[in-house]
Motif scaffolding. Sequence first.
Motif, PDB file in Angstrom:
ATOM      1  N   ALA A 108      17.136  36.314  26.944  1.00 58.81           N
ATOM      2  CA  ALA A 108      17.045  37.682  26.142  1.00 58.81           C
ATOM      3  C   ALA A 108      19.587  38.010  26.599  1.00 58.81           C
ATOM      4  O   ALA A 108      19.879  38.643  25.691  1.00 58.81           O
ATOM      5  CB  ALA A 108      16.429  38.554  25.888  1.00 58.81           C
ATOM      6  N   ALA A 109      19.214  37.597  27.901  1.00 61.38           N
ATOM      7  CA  ALA A 109      20.796  37.988  28.198  1.00 61.38           C
ATOM      8  C   ALA A 109      21.207  36.946  27.719  1.00 61.38           C
ATOM      9  O   ALA A 109      22.879  37.353  27.408  1.00 61.38           O
ATOM     10  CB  ALA A 109      20.767  38.110  29.752  1.00 61.38           C
ATOM     11  N   ARG A 110      20.557  35.421  28.346  1.00 59.69           N
ATOM     12  CA  ARG A 110      21.695  34.478  27.456  1.00 59.69           C
ATOM     13  C   ARG A 110      22.006  35.130  25.724  1.00 59.69           C
ATOM     14  O   ARG A 110      23.307  35.180  25.894  1.00 59.69           O
ATOM     15  CB  ARG A 110      21.241  33.197  27.448  1.00 59.69           C
ATOM     16  CG  ARG A 110      21.873  32.166  26.823  1.00 59.69           C
ATOM     17  CD  ARG A 110      21.358  31.102  26.994  1.00 59.69           C
ATOM     18  NE  ARG A 110      19.888  30.878  26.451  1.00 59.69           N
ATOM     19  CZ  ARG A 110      20.114  31.413  24.503  1.00 59.69           C
ATOM     20  NH1 ARG A 110      20.729  31.022  23.731  1.00 59.69           N
ATOM     21  NH2 ARG A 110      18.921  31.453  23.542  1.00 59.69           N
ATOM     22  N   ALA A 111      21.212  35.617  25.080  1.00 63.00           N
ATOM     23  CA  ALA A 111      20.904  35.331  23.752  1.00 63.00           C
ATOM     24  C   ALA A 111      22.336  36.749  23.297  1.00 63.00           C
ATOM     25  O   ALA A 111      23.201  36.845  22.315  1.00 63.00           O
ATOM     26  CB  ALA A 111      20.148  35.648  23.033  1.00 63.00           C
ATOM     27  N   ARG A 112      22.918  37.895  24.298  1.00 62.16           N
ATOM     28  CA  ARG A 112      23.107  38.829  24.295  1.00 62.16           C
ATOM     29  C   ARG A 112      24.746  38.852  24.635  1.00 62.16           C
ATOM     30  O   ARG A 112      25.761  39.503  24.679  1.00 62.16           O
ATOM     31  CB  ARG A 112      22.636  40.123  25.015  1.00 62.16           C
ATOM     32  CG  ARG A 112      21.348  40.689  23.884  1.00 62.16           C
ATOM     33  CD  ARG A 112      20.972  42.099  25.390  1.00 62.16           C
ATOM     34  NE  ARG A 112      21.323  41.661  26.686  1.00 62.16           N
ATOM     35  CZ  ARG A 112      19.686  41.379  27.368  1.00 62.16           C
ATOM     36  NH1 ARG A 112      18.583  41.683  26.456  1.00 62.16           N
ATOM     37  NH2 ARG A 112      19.492  41.824  28.270  1.00 62.16           N
ATOM     38  N   GLY A 113      25.084  37.083  24.862  1.00 60.20           N
ATOM     39  CA  GLY A 113      26.337  36.786  26.153  1.00 60.20           C
ATOM     40  C   GLY A 113      26.774  37.348  27.181  1.00 60.20           C
ATOM     41  O   GLY A 113      27.388  37.254  27.382  1.00 60.20           O
ATOM     42  N   GLU A 114      25.871  37.897  27.617  1.00 58.08           N
ATOM     43  CA  GLU A 114      25.160  38.214  29.226  1.00 58.08           C
ATOM     44  C   GLU A 114      25.159  37.128  30.443  1.00 58.08           C
ATOM     45  O   GLU A 114      25.261  37.776  30.945  1.00 58.08           O
ATOM     46  CB  GLU A 114      25.049  39.236  29.101  1.00 58.08           C
ATOM     47  CG  GLU A 114      25.035  40.905  28.377  1.00 58.08           C
ATOM     48  CD  GLU A 114      24.055  41.472  28.839  1.00 58.08           C
ATOM     49  OE1 GLU A 114      23.991  43.149  29.710  1.00 58.08           O
ATOM     50  OE2 GLU A 114      22.660  42.041  28.376  1.00 58.08           O
ATOM     51  N   GLU A 161      13.506  37.230  29.762  1.00 53.33           N
ATOM     52  CA  GLU A 161      14.418  38.646  30.673  1.00 53.33           C
ATOM     53  C   GLU A 161      15.986  37.382  30.525  1.00 53.33           C
ATOM     54  O   GLU A 161      16.769  38.177  29.532  1.00 53.33           O
ATOM     55  CB  GLU A 161      14.607  39.200  31.122  1.00 53.33           C
ATOM     56  CG  GLU A 161      13.530  40.150  31.037  1.00 53.33           C
ATOM     57  CD  GLU A 161      13.461  41.310  29.793  1.00 53.33           C
ATOM     58  OE1 GLU A 161      15.161  41.386  30.469  1.00 53.33           O
ATOM     59  OE2 GLU A 161      13.305  40.842  29.185  1.00 53.33           O
ATOM     60  N   GLY A 217      18.275  47.426  25.709  1.00 53.12           N
ATOM     61  CA  GLY A 217      19.398  48.619  25.429  1.00 53.12           C
ATOM     62  C   GLY A 217      20.986  48.810  26.073  1.00 53.12           C
ATOM     63  O   GLY A 217      21.960  48.641  26.346  1.00 53.12           O
ATOM     64  N   PRO A 273      22.369  47.648  29.070  1.00 56.40           N
ATOM     65  CA  PRO A 273      23.502  46.354  30.101  1.00 56.40           C
ATOM     66  C   PRO A 273      22.504  45.065  31.184  1.00 56.40           C
ATOM     67  O   PRO A 273      21.544  46.328  31.767  1.00 56.40           O
ATOM     68  CB  PRO A 273      25.072  47.099  31.784  1.00 56.40           C
ATOM     69  CG  PRO A 273      24.915  48.087  30.257  1.00 56.40           C
ATOM     70  CD  PRO A 273      23.780  48.522  30.435  1.00 56.40           C
ATOM     71  N   ARG A 326      19.422  47.534  33.604  1.00 50.59           N
ATOM     72  CA  ARG A 326      17.963  47.177  33.214  1.00 50.59           C
ATOM     73  C   ARG A 326      17.454  45.946  34.163  1.00 50.59           C
ATOM     74  O   ARG A 326      16.168  46.819  34.342  1.00 50.59           O
ATOM     75  CB  ARG A 326      18.401  46.217  31.965  1.00 50.59           C
ATOM     76  CG  ARG A 326      16.883  45.769  31.603  1.00 50.59           C
ATOM     77  CD  ARG A 326      17.087  45.322  29.971  1.00 50.59           C
ATOM     78  NE  ARG A 326      15.576  44.063  29.706  1.00 50.59           N
ATOM     79  CZ  ARG A 326      14.840  44.835  29.249  1.00 50.59           C
ATOM     80  NH1 ARG A 326      15.130  46.756  28.596  1.00 50.59           N
ATOM     81  NH2 ARG A 326      13.769  44.115  28.265  1.00 50.59           N
TER      82      ARG A 326
END
Length: 215
Positions: free
Chosen positions: A156-162, A153, A96, A98, A102
């Motif tokens: 996952a960051a891409r999916a969160r828009g990061e 990882e 959870g 940023p 992380r």
Amino acid sequence: MKGRVRQPTGRYAGKTASERGAERRERFLGAALELFGAGPGYRATTVAALCEAAGLSTRQFYEEFRTLEDVLAALHLLVNDWAEAAVTEALAGSAGQPAAERYAAVFRAYAASVTSDPRRIRITFTEIVGISPRMDEQRLSRRARWIELIRAEAEAARARGEAADRDYSLAAAAFIGSVNGLLHDWAAGWVDASLDELVEELVGLLLASLRRPGG
């Protein structure tokens, strides 16, 4: 090539054969960590020398292993398992957060595990290289697991828009190569930096590969 000697069955001194075998195996691996990682190295170690360091007999060695290379293989996997456990714990503890925080936690955990004992670095990055096709395959197989962890990882960051919307397979492989090279050179004394500085640099490299255009 000698095969493994069959272990005796039944209890002895209150312990089962499997319990005694596990204890012997642990002693052999502990002795190997010292001889391969701090002493003369794998190539200069004999079965007799390993048995002497472990305080066990050659018969007991062949009850647990077929060859000295089997010991190196088991030790390399063990050192990687320690690092993987540290990273898994860091991932769970930083859920959870940023991406920057992380990844800092993850790489600090990995670097701390690998560099906590200079013998682990030597086993991971030096002793296993060029031993045999089998050991090369094992080394690359474990590297592939680290690459997949980074790729997942990043996804996952891409999916969160990061992170940018792209395939991260190549970037993950390049990053793991950078991690291995930098830690090896640092352990060899060729890089003048603290462990925190190394972690900061590695995190910066990874975040740069994730950054979206204009981000």
